[in-house]
Scaffold this motif. Structure first.
Motif, short mmCIF file in Angstrom:
data_model
loop_
_atom_site.label_atom_id
_atom_site.label_comp_id
_atom_site.label_asym_id
_atom_site.label_seq_id
_atom_site.Cartn_x
_atom_site.Cartn_y
_atom_site.Cartn_z
N ASP A 65 0.75 -1.26 -0.05
CA ASP A 65 -0.17 0.00 0.10
C ASP A 65 0.79 1.30 -0.03
OD1 ASP A 65 -2.26 -1.57 0.08
OD2 ASP A 65 -2.80 -1.26 1.93
N ASN A 66 1.76 1.18 0.65
CA ASN A 66 2.79 2.41 0.78
C ASN A 66 3.39 2.61 -0.64
OD1 ASN A 66 2.24 2.92 3.59
ND2 ASN A 66 4.08 1.78 4.12
N MET A 67 3.86 1.62 -1.28
CA MET A 67 4.70 1.76 -2.40
C MET A 67 3.27 2.44 -3.59
SD MET A 67 7.08 -1.48 -3.17
CE MET A 67 5.74 -2.64 -3.56
N VAL A 68 2.17 1.67 -3.35
CA VAL A 68 1.04 2.32 -4.44
C VAL A 68 1.04 3.71 -4.20
CG1 VAL A 68 -1.34 2.22 -4.92
CG2 VAL A 68 -0.06 -0.03 -4.71
N ARG A 69 0.71 4.10 -2.65
CA ARG A 69 0.61 5.60 -2.40
C ARG A 69 1.73 6.34 -2.88
NH1 ARG A 69 0.31 4.94 2.99
NH2 ARG A 69 -1.65 3.62 2.84
N GLU A 70 2.92 6.15 -2.84
CA GLU A 70 4.14 6.80 -3.32
C GLU A 70 3.90 6.82 -4.94
OE1 GLU A 70 7.74 4.96 -1.92
OE2 GLU A 70 7.34 5.64 0.21
N ALA A 71 3.67 6.17 -5.54
CA ALA A 71 3.55 6.08 -7.08
C ALA A 71 2.24 6.90 -7.26
CB ALA A 71 3.14 4.50 -7.59
N GLU A 72 1.37 7.08 -6.86
CA GLU A 72 0.20 7.95 -6.90
C GLU A 72 0.69 9.40 -6.61
OE1 GLU A 72 -2.98 6.54 -4.81
OE2 GLU A 72 -3.51 4.93 -5.91
N LEU A 73 1.56 9.63 -5.65
CA LEU A 73 1.93 10.84 -5.17
C LEU A 73 2.88 11.66 -6.26
CD1 LEU A 73 1.81 13.17 -2.98
CD2 LEU A 73 3.75 11.94 -2.02
#
Length: 132
Positions: A51-59
């Motif tokens: 989830d953190n990796m996905v959130r960073e990619a979206e950011l």
């Protein structure tokens, strides 16, 4: 959870009771519970990392979009000298027109005259002997 029906669960519990025995069954259940808890913790940690990796990619994607949009807006509306901050100096005035006051950062203090009420505005004092 794993597609195990209640009848299958009862069969596994009965086999465990027969194979392990009633004396060692509580200890075996504690060991199984420990390992199930560890497996859940590992899966939770994996899910949080994902989830953190996905959130960073979206950011990062949102930052790229913001930068592109900002560049487009800045290209459409280039900065000019007329957009600069308003001057606080007094503008030159014609002799035929009144001077326009200039806005300043300091508050303007105005002295107002104190107006005393006249005798006609004051209420009459009560008469002696009159009932109220």
């Amino acid at each position: 959870m794993f597609g195990i029906d209640s009848s299958e669960f009862l069969l596994v519990a009965f086999v465990a009771l027969v194979v392990i025995g009633p004396k060692d069954l509580p200890k075996a259940m504690r060991v199984v519970g420990y390992w199930v808890g560890r497996a859940r913790a590992v899966s939770r940690q994996f899910r949080q990392g994902f989830d953190n990796m996905v959130r960073e990619a979206e950011l990062e994607e949102m930052e790229k979009r913001w930068a592109a949009e900002n560049a487009r807006i800045m290209a459409e509306h280039p900065a000019s000298t007329s957009d600069a901050a308003p001057s606080t100096e007094a503008a030159p005035t014609d002799t035929e027109h009144e001077a326009v006051p200039v806005m300043t950062d300091k508050p303007i203090m105005v002295d107002h005259p104190v107006v005393e009420p006249s005798d006609a505005d004051r209420p009459a004092p009560p008469r002696e002997g009159a009932s109220s």
